[in-house]
Enzyme design. Structure first.
Site, mmCIF file in Angstrom:
data_model
loop_
_atom_site.group_PDB
_atom_site.id
_atom_site.type_symbol
_atom_site.label_atom_id
_atom_site.label_comp_id
_atom_site.label_asym_id
_atom_site.label_seq_id
_atom_site.Cartn_x
_atom_site.Cartn_y
_atom_site.Cartn_z
ATOM 1 N N LYS A 105 -5.327 24.456 31.968
ATOM 2 C CA LYS A 105 -4.438 24.863 30.356
ATOM 3 C C LYS A 105 -3.024 24.831 30.613
ATOM 4 C CE LYS A 105 -6.119 25.810 26.330
ATOM 5 N NZ LYS A 105 -7.210 25.219 25.673
HETATM 6 P P1 NAD Z 1 -4.165 25.752 14.827
HETATM 7 O O1 NAD Z 1 -2.690 26.210 15.380
HETATM 8 O O2 NAD Z 1 -4.423 24.522 14.157
HETATM 9 O O3 NAD Z 1 -4.755 27.144 14.035
HETATM 10 C C1 NAD Z 1 -4.815 28.283 14.129
HETATM 11 C C2 NAD Z 1 -4.892 29.132 13.011
HETATM 12 O O4 NAD Z 1 -5.077 30.495 13.242
HETATM 13 C C3 NAD Z 1 -3.909 29.096 11.918
HETATM 14 O O5 NAD Z 1 -4.243 29.153 10.634
HETATM 15 C C4 NAD Z 1 -3.284 30.534 12.257
HETATM 16 O O6 NAD Z 1 -2.508 30.913 11.066
HETATM 17 C C5 NAD Z 1 -4.322 31.174 12.472
HETATM 18 N N1 NAD Z 1 -3.820 32.648 12.959
HETATM 19 C C6 NAD Z 1 -3.166 32.783 14.077
HETATM 20 N N2 NAD Z 1 -3.170 34.053 14.377
HETATM 21 C C7 NAD Z 1 -4.046 34.631 13.594
HETATM 22 C C8 NAD Z 1 -4.393 36.132 13.420
HETATM 23 N N3 NAD Z 1 -4.197 37.152 13.941
HETATM 24 N N4 NAD Z 1 -5.384 36.318 12.239
HETATM 25 C C9 NAD Z 1 -5.950 35.112 11.532
HETATM 26 N N5 NAD Z 1 -5.502 34.114 11.796
HETATM 27 C C10 NAD Z 1 -4.543 33.658 12.521
HETATM 28 O O7 NAD Z 1 -5.004 25.976 16.328
HETATM 29 P P2 NAD Z 1 -6.635 25.290 16.627
HETATM 30 O O8 NAD Z 1 -6.495 23.992 17.527
HETATM 31 O O9 NAD Z 1 -7.188 25.353 15.302
HETATM 32 O O10 NAD Z 1 -6.938 26.384 17.466
HETATM 33 C C11 NAD Z 1 -7.820 27.711 17.219
HETATM 34 C C12 NAD Z 1 -8.454 28.177 18.299
HETATM 35 O O11 NAD Z 1 -9.721 27.330 18.539
HETATM 36 C C13 NAD Z 1 -7.644 28.695 19.422
HETATM 37 O O12 NAD Z 1 -8.474 29.768 20.002
HETATM 38 C C14 NAD Z 1 -8.030 27.361 20.364
HETATM 39 O O13 NAD Z 1 -7.784 27.616 21.640
HETATM 40 C C15 NAD Z 1 -9.436 27.123 20.016
HETATM 41 N N6 NAD Z 1 -9.794 25.696 20.104
HETATM 42 C C16 NAD Z 1 -8.984 24.696 19.644
HETATM 43 C C17 NAD Z 1 -9.623 23.454 20.012
HETATM 44 C C18 NAD Z 1 -8.903 22.238 19.320
HETATM 45 O O14 NAD Z 1 -9.318 20.911 19.541
HETATM 46 N N7 NAD Z 1 -8.036 22.197 18.539
HETATM 47 C C19 NAD Z 1 -10.553 23.159 20.908
HETATM 48 C C20 NAD Z 1 -11.165 24.434 21.732
HETATM 49 C C21 NAD Z 1 -10.779 25.598 21.240
#
Ligand code: NAD
Length: 416
Positions: A105
């Site tokens: 990561k």
């Molecule tokens: P992103 O940046 O697109 O979205 C994150 C969202 O969470 C945003 O809408 C933000 O406003 C919201 N957020 C942040 N802090 C918050 C809080 N305290 N309360 C409520 N909402 C909050 O990111 P993403 O790619 O969608 O990733 C989200 C999660 O999924 C992360 O934990 C990431 O590690 C995990 N993830 C993402 C992927 C991927 O392919 N994008 C893969 C595996 C895991």
């Protein structure tokens, strides 16, 4: 929201599963630490000509099963321990879905909203240049995570290829299609969340079409998960982002809420809804809760107040280990992150395979292959849960994943 150290949470999860595995303590100890962590200070020119320093990391946790793999996060709260934890979760995630990759990561301590696109490009290229000796299609393959996407991946690839004087689209995944990305990658994490929710309701013999759903975090992963679960017939009643949440007991239109967020920057203010806080969303009386924001969203106290029967973790590490204990005691079924959000890395793996083959798959093929990987892994998790009489699905996932990493390590032997 808890301030639990995510790296300590990861180590506790490995210990919990280790108690059910026939693995020597010294080998298990090795599986609780990254193999290496690179820390960099990036000096980036701001648009006004001044120079600013940004701290960045890349943690390579384990490479026993293949090249290191894991996303790059841009967030002001990125820390060395957070990156180490996320790299460990990647290791066990790749093993749980049995794709031939290790875990890594990366992250930069930055609020991307405070930088222009040109500044973000210089930052990304500086980071890619620092990582160049460690990465490569056979070494370590980064991907998107919070606040990074196709744009940053394309810059990273271009920097690597320019410095190496080669073409190597497989150095990074999550690229735009025209830069060597895969069909289905943007939706993959939300899609695996949907498959995991479908399998969990099936396992419980419950009807997902009757279910109400709340989704915390409406970014790439959460918004797609909401839309695809809604397409299965469930009713999404509440969603939130960092500005707060919206609630409609009769159901929201997941796609329309996303359009509203794209236009206004937030889900709040979406027409004809009640506003609610993130804490209220997490404790709503719904059938399915999908935490899709960041780690530590639910601690032990909040877990006592959770009303959902099923939690499918789209975010990495949204429950603290103490919250897990509470929810296990309360018979709430938790489908862990290492399975539920594994669609992202699985389709990243497909992207890498396509890059190596210099051949592109159709979206239908990507989605079909993803479905078989996630449903197959879910079945293996249930088998491990039942045959070892394990306390919960997370422990079952770690039992499966850790055993696979330990087997590869034992077969390769220690070096030097
Ligand atoms: P992103 O940046 O697109 O979205 C994150 C969202 O969470 C945003 O809408 C933000 O406003 C919201 N957020 C942040 N802090 C918050 C809080 N305290 N309360 C409520 N909402 C909050 O990111 P993403 O790619 O969608 O990733 C989200 C999660 O999924 C992360 O934990 C990431 O590690 C995990 N993830 C993402 C992927 C991927 O392919 N994008 C893969 C595996 C895991």
């Amino acid at each position: 929201m808890s301030d639990a150290n995510p790296f300590e949470s990861l180590q506790e999860q490995v210990d919990d599963a280790g108690a059910y595995l026939d693995i020597d303590d010294d080998v298990l100890e090795r599986l609780k630490h990254p193999e290496r962590v690179l820390e960099v200070t990036l000096s980036v020119e701001r648009d006004d000509g001044s120079l600013e320093q940004f701290e960045g990391f890349r943690s390579q946790f384990n490479g026993d099963r293949g090249p290191y793999k894991g996303g790059i996060r841009y967030h002001p709260n990125v820390s060395r321990d957070e990156v180490k934890a996320l790299s460990g979760w990647m290791t066990y995630k790749c093993a749980v879905v049995d794709i031939p990759l290790g875990g890594a990561k990366g992250g930069i301590v930055v609020d991307p909203d405070e930088l222009s696109a040109a500044e973000l490009e210089r930052l990304t290229r500086a980071y890619a240049a620092e990582l160049r000796p460690l990465v490569g299609p056979d070494r370590d393959i980064p991907a998107p995570d919070v606040n990074t996407g196709q744009r940053e991946m394309n810059w990273f690839k271009d920097t690597y290829e320019t410095l190496e004087r080669t073409t190597a689209p497989g150095v990074i995944t999550g690229k735009a299609i025209s830069s060597g990305g895969s069909e289905g990658r943007v939706e993959a994490t939300g899609r695996s969340t949907m498959f995991a929710a479908r399998e969990a309701f099936d396992y419980l013999d419950r009807d997902l079409t009757e279910a109400t759903v709340a989704v915390q975090g409406y970014g790439n992963a959460g918004s797609v998960a909401a839309r695809l679960i809604e397409e299965l017939g469930a009713t999404v009643v509440a969603v939130s982002d960092s500005s707060g949440g919206v609630y409609d007991p009769d159901g929201l239109d997941a796609h329309a809420v996303k359009s509203h967020k794209n236009e206004t920057g937030t889900v709040t203010g979406y027409a004809d809804t009640e506003e609610l806080t993130n804490e209220e969303l997490l404790t709503l009386d719904v059938d399915l809760l999908v935490p899709a924001a960041l780690e530590n969203a639910i601690d032990a106290d909040l877990a006592e107040a959770v009303e959902a029967d099923v939690i499918v973790e789209t975010a990495n590490g949204p429950l603290t280990p103490a919250a897990d204990d509470v929810l296990t005691g309360r018979d709430v079924l938790v489908v862990p992150d290492v399975l539920a959000n594994a669609g992202g890395v699985t389709v990243s793996y497909f992207e890498w395979v396509q890059n190596r083959q210099r051949f592109a798959w159709s979206e239908a093929r990507v989605n079909d292959e993803l479905e078989s990987v996630i449903t197959g892994a879910f079945d293996e998790l249930v088998d491990a849960y039942k045959s070892n009489d394990l306390p919960n699905f997370r422990t079952a996932a770690y039992v499966v994943g850790i055993q696979r990493v330990a087997d590869a390590y034992a077969e390769g032997g220690n070096w030097p």
